[in-house]
Design a protein around this motif. Structure first.
Motif, mmCIF file in Angstrom:
data_model
loop_
_atom_site.group_PDB
_atom_site.id
_atom_site.type_symbol
_atom_site.label_atom_id
_atom_site.label_comp_id
_atom_site.label_asym_id
_atom_site.label_seq_id
_atom_site.Cartn_x
_atom_site.Cartn_y
_atom_site.Cartn_z
ATOM 1 N N LYS A 280 0.837 -1.192 0.000
ATOM 2 C CA LYS A 280 0.000 0.000 0.000
ATOM 3 C C LYS A 280 0.880 1.253 0.000
ATOM 4 O O LYS A 280 2.072 1.174 0.293
ATOM 5 C CB LYS A 280 -0.922 0.005 1.230
ATOM 6 C CG LYS A 280 -1.999 -1.076 1.181
ATOM 7 C CD LYS A 280 -2.947 -0.949 2.353
ATOM 8 C CE LYS A 280 -4.064 -1.985 2.236
ATOM 9 N NZ LYS A 280 -5.046 -1.869 3.338
ATOM 10 N N ILE A 281 0.273 2.393 -0.322
ATOM 11 C CA ILE A 281 0.992 3.673 -0.294
ATOM 12 C C ILE A 281 0.334 4.593 0.741
ATOM 13 O O ILE A 281 -0.843 4.421 1.060
ATOM 14 C CB ILE A 281 1.012 4.355 -1.683
ATOM 15 C CG1 ILE A 281 -0.420 4.655 -2.157
ATOM 16 C CG2 ILE A 281 1.778 3.504 -2.692
ATOM 17 C CD1 ILE A 281 -0.492 5.542 -3.393
ATOM 18 N N PRO A 282 1.066 5.579 1.264
ATOM 19 C CA PRO A 282 0.450 6.540 2.187
ATOM 20 C C PRO A 282 -0.683 7.320 1.509
ATOM 21 O O PRO A 282 -0.633 7.586 0.303
ATOM 22 C CB PRO A 282 1.615 7.467 2.555
ATOM 23 C CG PRO A 282 2.845 6.647 2.335
ATOM 24 C CD PRO A 282 2.521 5.776 1.146
ATOM 25 N N LEU A 283 -1.672 7.708 2.291
ATOM 26 C CA LEU A 283 -2.865 8.367 1.743
ATOM 27 C C LEU A 283 -2.609 9.777 1.207
ATOM 28 O O LEU A 283 -3.437 10.304 0.463
ATOM 29 C CB LEU A 283 -3.955 8.434 2.824
ATOM 30 C CG LEU A 283 -4.714 7.131 3.080
ATOM 31 C CD1 LEU A 283 -5.530 7.231 4.352
ATOM 32 C CD2 LEU A 283 -5.610 6.790 1.887
ATOM 33 N N ASP A 284 -1.461 10.382 1.563
ATOM 34 C CA ASP A 284 -1.226 11.755 1.098
ATOM 35 C C ASP A 284 -0.362 11.825 -0.171
ATOM 36 O O ASP A 284 0.089 12.892 -0.562
ATOM 37 C CB ASP A 284 -0.574 12.595 2.211
ATOM 38 C CG ASP A 284 0.781 12.062 2.650
ATOM 39 O OD1 ASP A 284 1.156 10.940 2.235
ATOM 40 O OD2 ASP A 284 1.475 12.766 3.412
ATOM 41 N N TRP A 285 -0.130 10.680 -0.818
ATOM 42 C CA TRP A 285 0.697 10.662 -2.025
ATOM 43 C C TRP A 285 -0.080 11.015 -3.299
ATOM 44 O O TRP A 285 0.466 11.631 -4.205
ATOM 45 C CB TRP A 285 1.325 9.282 -2.213
ATOM 46 C CG TRP A 285 2.541 9.038 -1.373
ATOM 47 C CD1 TRP A 285 2.963 9.776 -0.299
ATOM 48 C CD2 TRP A 285 3.484 7.970 -1.526
ATOM 49 N NE1 TRP A 285 4.102 9.225 0.239
ATOM 50 C CE2 TRP A 285 4.452 8.116 -0.500
ATOM 51 C CE3 TRP A 285 3.586 6.905 -2.409
ATOM 52 C CZ2 TRP A 285 5.514 7.240 -0.358
ATOM 53 C CZ3 TRP A 285 4.657 6.018 -2.260
ATOM 54 C CH2 TRP A 285 5.612 6.194 -1.247
ATOM 55 N N ALA A 286 -1.319 10.541 -3.392
ATOM 56 C CA ALA A 286 -2.031 10.637 -4.673
ATOM 57 C C ALA A 286 -3.538 10.612 -4.462
ATOM 58 O O ALA A 286 -4.038 10.263 -3.387
ATOM 59 C CB ALA A 286 -1.621 9.465 -5.580
ATOM 60 N N LEU A 287 -4.261 10.983 -5.527
ATOM 61 C CA LEU A 287 -5.721 10.881 -5.556
ATOM 62 C C LEU A 287 -6.111 9.869 -6.620
ATOM 63 O O LEU A 287 -5.417 9.716 -7.632
ATOM 64 C CB LEU A 287 -6.345 12.245 -5.910
ATOM 65 C CG LEU A 287 -5.988 13.439 -5.023
ATOM 66 C CD1 LEU A 287 -6.646 14.708 -5.572
ATOM 67 C CD2 LEU A 287 -6.381 13.206 -3.577
ATOM 68 N N ASP A 288 -7.242 9.191 -6.424
ATOM 69 C CA ASP A 288 -7.733 8.275 -7.451
ATOM 70 C C ASP A 288 -8.454 9.056 -8.549
ATOM 71 O O ASP A 288 -8.486 10.296 -8.521
ATOM 72 C CB ASP A 288 -8.619 7.185 -6.839
ATOM 73 C CG ASP A 288 -9.919 7.737 -6.240
ATOM 74 O OD1 ASP A 288 -10.306 8.886 -6.541
ATOM 75 O OD2 ASP A 288 -10.557 6.999 -5.459
ATOM 76 N N ALA A 289 -9.030 8.359 -9.519
ATOM 77 C CA ALA A 289 -9.673 9.010 -10.665
ATOM 78 C C ALA A 289 -10.848 9.893 -10.252
ATOM 79 O O ALA A 289 -11.227 10.817 -10.984
ATOM 80 C CB ALA A 289 -10.135 7.955 -11.662
ATOM 81 N N GLU A 290 -11.414 9.630 -9.074
ATOM 82 C CA GLU A 290 -12.546 10.433 -8.578
ATOM 83 C C GLU A 290 -12.071 11.609 -7.713
ATOM 84 O O GLU A 290 -12.891 12.352 -7.173
ATOM 85 C CB GLU A 290 -13.491 9.538 -7.753
ATOM 86 C CG GLU A 290 -14.006 8.312 -8.482
ATOM 87 C CD GLU A 290 -14.743 8.672 -9.763
ATOM 88 O OE1 GLU A 290 -15.540 9.627 -9.735
ATOM 89 O OE2 GLU A 290 -14.508 7.996 -10.779
ATOM 90 N N GLY B 232 -5.176 7.942 -11.195
ATOM 91 C CA GLY B 232 -5.557 9.283 -10.781
ATOM 92 C C GLY B 232 -4.417 10.262 -11.000
ATOM 93 O O GLY B 232 -3.807 10.278 -12.069
ATOM 94 N N VAL B 233 -4.116 11.072 -9.981
ATOM 95 C CA VAL B 233 -3.040 12.062 -10.101
ATOM 96 C C VAL B 233 -2.153 12.029 -8.867
ATOM 97 O O VAL B 233 -2.596 11.705 -7.768
ATOM 98 C CB VAL B 233 -3.587 13.506 -10.275
ATOM 99 C CG1 VAL B 233 -4.306 13.661 -11.594
ATOM 100 C CG2 VAL B 233 -4.488 13.915 -9.113
ATOM 101 N N MET B 234 -0.854 12.377 -9.079
ATOM 102 C CA MET B 234 0.059 12.589 -7.965
ATOM 103 C C MET B 234 -0.277 13.930 -7.318
ATOM 104 O O MET B 234 -0.884 14.791 -7.951
ATOM 105 C CB MET B 234 1.506 12.639 -8.482
ATOM 106 C CG MET B 234 1.953 11.411 -9.227
ATOM 107 S SD MET B 234 2.139 9.994 -8.175
ATOM 108 C CE MET B 234 3.487 10.533 -7.125
ATOM 109 N N LEU B 235 0.135 14.112 -6.075
ATOM 110 C CA LEU B 235 -0.085 15.384 -5.397
ATOM 111 C C LEU B 235 1.231 16.156 -5.286
ATOM 112 O O LEU B 235 2.250 15.584 -4.902
ATOM 113 C CB LEU B 235 -0.663 15.146 -3.999
ATOM 114 C CG LEU B 235 -2.122 14.679 -3.977
ATOM 115 C CD1 LEU B 235 -2.527 14.273 -2.564
ATOM 116 C CD2 LEU B 235 -3.048 15.768 -4.508
#
Length: 352
Positions: free
Chosen positions: A198-208, A221-224
């Motif tokens: 898994k990855i940390p929740l603050d790394w990226a957003l999904d397609a939604e 999705g997109v990187m932050l």
């Protein structure tokens, strides 16, 4: 997601395998040696996202006819201080190695040298380019652009690349900064996917547009960007100096490493400077040593055991891995050996 057991390959054996696979895919031996050295340098520094595990995706681009394995970059010395390299759609490692050599030669005479690279491809970990300058006792700035992964601040769709900014200066130890303008490098998400992590929740957003710990959803999705508008602005800066200036793709038009539709057309930008322009090299190194001692000797915050200088953790990892070997999970070993089989090369011999 369950973490997988890691096995280890010696640096020399890893380099041998990478060179064999590259040569089997029509990469000239001298170029294969450069590429392998750069990839294994990343593995040794603990930057597994940019090491030999990139080989299957690189070889797939060769098979798809969108990366020229035999390309020989050309150098145009525009002024005594500035060179432009045309990568000829070959490996970014080769064109950037050539560009850095040209910039170093200019700096030896003029104190400063610059090089721009166009029509290139992914060049892996930026720190190896910085190290090439350090090996010549030079300071450097290393920029590249890359395929869309980040939204501009306030946007929701991919436009700018997660393009690293890197720089270095000779010291005791050497100073090496190599960082992406995103919270995390996209390669870390590919690695997590490969390893079932898994990855940390603050790394990226999904397609939604929702935070996600699933690497597969993150890649859809997109990187932050780090620091909100600051990270976004840094990624645009990389595009200005690497893409706009060079004549390569920019503004979201660099092709991704897993997109078989057309050549990547990546651009790079390098600046090299002599550190002994205003004082002797020994005095410069002594001043860098003092800076190092001040940084690592600073008063520690609660719960902190040690303060590290930029690049120091990677240097310590390298010392360890030069002895213990490069860690790989079975899926990575299988993918590399599958590439070896395709060109009748000897599979990877592991230490354990």
């Amino acid at each position: 997601m369950e973490q997988q057991t890691k096995r280890h390959a010696s640096p020399s054996e890893a380099k041998r395998l990478v060179e064999d696979i590259l040569k089997g895919n029509n990469v000239p031996a001298a170029n294969a040696a450069i590429i392998a050295k750069c990839l294994i340098a990343a593995d040794l520094r603990g930057v597994d996202t940019h090491g030999m595990n990139r080989i299957p995706s690189y070889m797939e681009r060769i098979r798809q006819g969108i990366l020229d394995p035999a390309a020989q970059p050309t150098v145009n010395q525009v002024t005594p201080a500035v060179a432009q390299v045309d990568g000829q759609n070959g490996f970014g490692f080769v064109s950037t190695h050539l560009a850095m050599n040209a910039a170093i030669e200019s700096a030896k005479t003029l104190g400063i040298g610059m090089a721009s690279v166009k029509h290139s491809n992914h060049f892996g970990m930026s720190a190896w380019v910085v190290q090439q300058a350090l090996n010549a006792n030079m300071m450097s700035l290393v920029f590249t652009n890359s395929s869309p992964a980040l939204p501009p601040f306030g946007g929701k769709s991919k436009l700018m690349g997660v393009s690293p900014i890197a720089c270095g200066a000779p010291g005791q130890p050497d100073f090496i900064l190599d960082m992406a303008p995103s919270v995390a490098a996209r390669g870390k998400i590919y690695k997590a996917k490969r390893r079932g992590e898994k990855i940390p929740l603050d790394w990226a957003l999904d397609a939604e547009g929702r935070p996600t710990d699933d690497p597969e959803a993150a890649l859809g999705g997109v990187m932050l960007p780090m620091g909100g508008p600051k990270g976004s602005a840094l990624s645009i800066m990389m595009d200005v100096f690497s893409g706009v200036l060079s004549g390569s793709a920019f503004a979201g038009h660099v092709t991704g490493p897993y997109d078989p539709s057309k050549p990547a057309d990546v651009g790079h930008f390098l600046v090299v400077m002599k550190p002994d322009l205003f004082m002797s090299l020994d005095e410069f190194r002594d001043r860098m040593k003092y800076l190092y001692e001040r940084v690592v000797g600073a008063e520690k915050a609660a719960g902190v055991d040690r303060i590290y200088f930029p690049g120091e953790i990677e240097q310590l990892t390298q010392k360890e891995r030069e002895t213990s070997g490069i860690p790989l999970v079975q899926a990575e070993i299988d993918a590399l050996n599958a590439e070896a089989v395709k060109v009748s090369a000897k599979p990877l011999v592991l230490l354990d």
